[in-house]
Write an enzyme that holds these catalytic residues in place. Sequence first.
Site, short mmCIF file in Angstrom:
data_model
loop_
_atom_site.label_atom_id
_atom_site.label_comp_id
_atom_site.label_asym_id
_atom_site.label_seq_id
_atom_site.Cartn_x
_atom_site.Cartn_y
_atom_site.Cartn_z
N ASP A 128 37.37 14.08 14.72
CA ASP A 128 38.58 13.23 14.73
C ASP A 128 39.50 13.62 13.59
O ASP A 128 39.21 13.34 12.43
CB ASP A 128 38.13 11.77 14.61
CG ASP A 128 39.31 10.79 14.59
OD1 ASP A 128 40.46 11.23 14.47
OD2 ASP A 128 39.05 9.57 14.68
N ASP A 147 43.46 0.38 18.47
CA ASP A 147 43.19 1.47 17.55
C ASP A 147 44.25 1.36 16.46
O ASP A 147 45.43 1.63 16.69
CB ASP A 147 43.32 2.81 18.31
CG ASP A 147 43.28 4.02 17.38
OD1 ASP A 147 43.02 3.85 16.17
OD2 ASP A 147 43.50 5.15 17.88
N GLU A 177 35.36 4.05 15.26
CA GLU A 177 36.21 4.90 16.11
C GLU A 177 35.42 5.92 16.94
O GLU A 177 35.68 6.05 18.14
CB GLU A 177 37.27 5.59 15.24
CG GLU A 177 38.32 4.60 14.76
CD GLU A 177 39.12 5.08 13.56
OE1 GLU A 177 38.97 6.26 13.17
OE2 GLU A 177 39.90 4.28 13.02
N LYS A 226 46.81 2.29 6.13
CA LYS A 226 45.36 2.26 6.38
C LYS A 226 44.59 2.88 5.21
O LYS A 226 43.47 2.48 4.93
CB LYS A 226 45.09 3.04 7.67
CG LYS A 226 43.64 3.00 8.12
CD LYS A 226 43.52 3.61 9.49
CE LYS A 226 42.10 3.69 9.97
NZ LYS A 226 42.04 4.23 11.33
#
Length: 585
Positions: free
Chosen positions: A170, A9, A148, A71
């Site tokens: 999330d 992850d 994800e 990211k």
Amino acid sequence: MSEIIIGIDLGTTNSEVAIVENGKVTVIADGENRTMLPSFVGIGEGGEILVGEPARNQYVLYPERTIKSIKRRMGEPIQVEMAGKHYSPQEISAIILKRLKSVAEEYIKKPIQKAVITVPAYFSDAQRQATREAGEIAGLDVVRIINEPTAAALAYEVKHEVHKHILVYDLGGGTFDVSVVGIEDDVVEVLASHGNNKLGGDDFDAKITQHIVRHIHDQHGIDLTESRQVMARINRAAEGAKRALSDQPFVRIDEEYLFEKEGAPIHLSLELSRYEYESMIAEYIDETLEAVHIALSGANLVASDIDEILLVGGSTRTPVISERLFDEFGLEPQRNIDPDLCVAMGAAIQAGMIAGESVSAVLVDVTPYTYGTSVIGELHGEYYSFKYVPVIRKNTPLPTSKTEAFYTASDGQQEVLVHVYQGEDEDALNNIEIGEFKVKGLRNVPAGNTVTMTFDLDLNGILHISAREKETGLEKSITIGNAIARFQEEEMEQAKARVNALFGTDLVGEYTKEEKGAKEEHHTQVKAHALVEKAQKLLDKAADEDKEDIIDLIEQINDGLAGKHFDVVEEAVEKLADILYYLEN
Ligand code: AMP
């Protein structure tokens, strides 16, 4: 043994690596027993490369030598500057991946070549491609990139023979995503997804940071935003405060020697309540719920079609998120897998499947029961002395510690009787009372004196409860040995009978008639005081004839209490509660 493929992850704030061994998923810890690697990269004092915690630690002092949240830039044709040199986002991500790869290699004592890496469902082709490239730079063959939310669903539903619609909410450090995932036979797919890749826990930190900056400005007339180092320090303190507020109702933010004013050191010491914090972030939470509805309609579904809600990302530990989702869906979000680790676990499960491993369900230690206490409050539109307040909720991973704030109900109340229950019913008396204790010697002050209650439940099911008067620190606690295994069926029946008896005439169990009488009288008194106080506050809102009735009833209650005529008090309380109910609604 089949070949090993790791699951990664690669997060905005933190990254994790997991593998499947002998059918079981393990999130791999580094030499210092940490499973979460902060997604920070930096150049140290001597020019050495720093990854994770050390890079994060130096961010406060040397932001120009440290990169965070890379990211967010993946797939952009840019270069970022670190200690005067330029790097592509892929290179920075590769440094994180390389560290995860070596953590895994140290653990299994073999070289690793292959990985499954997760990306947000909304990632474009360019962003996915950049992620693959980062893997390659790190020396990894990226056998699959998976979404994800799909990974999260896999972690929860390893055996996905069922047909289900799952909402994956999330909220990480820097991004928010909500996805509707469909599981049918062997296929897990994202049906719709929505989000904001510039919204996350960092924004919550920023709200607290602004609050602190304003506070210092008001007190000392100084603008802290001018010092990057002080701001980095405050930001870190803000994050710590935010985390604390997930488990407790207040936090004190203390930072010594924050800056100097006219040669004298200035310290920061500021209290923040969960309530204040929740209002600071309310607009963000609203935004996430709007996105939830957009994702639902994108999947052509309505709220009642959702079978389960999964929470992913560290920020979902913020209690108001579960509360708002419960209000919208009538479903308690699943919380039995660590929200920080479930994506990595799902990636490992996917990796294990590709490698031909058979994977069994993820096992975690969670509490099978909810524990809480009772307060005087409104239940079904009436004032009631045993309204249940859950403190530790079912399926919370163990060990856990939760604190909530409570307030005294009447003026001069110097005692509180704390009841501890196990169960889910909003009427505490329908739950099982597993203990009670009294806190005596509270300050003689008006109603609203804050008493915080902490519930600690350990892996052995030992429940420790303490109540603390916030102002003075006066504390009383009890420990309930093996709270989890305690109520096997037979005892459960006995407990239920005992509790039910409190309502009826037959008294069984521990309480004598006198004790029961005293308990009920005490509750009548407390309830009456609270109601009278509320009535006095609402008096202005009342029409004239109601006003007369209210004043009349208050008198009856006060006289009844003075003369210990509890029947009279009860009757008047009931009538008054009715009037107040209509006034408020
Ligand atoms: P992630 O990107 O999923 O690793 O999530 C990291 C974010 O979760 C950061 O903003 C953290 O500050 C936040 N976070 C971690 N633990 C907690 C907590 N106990 N309460 C609230 N936020 C948390």
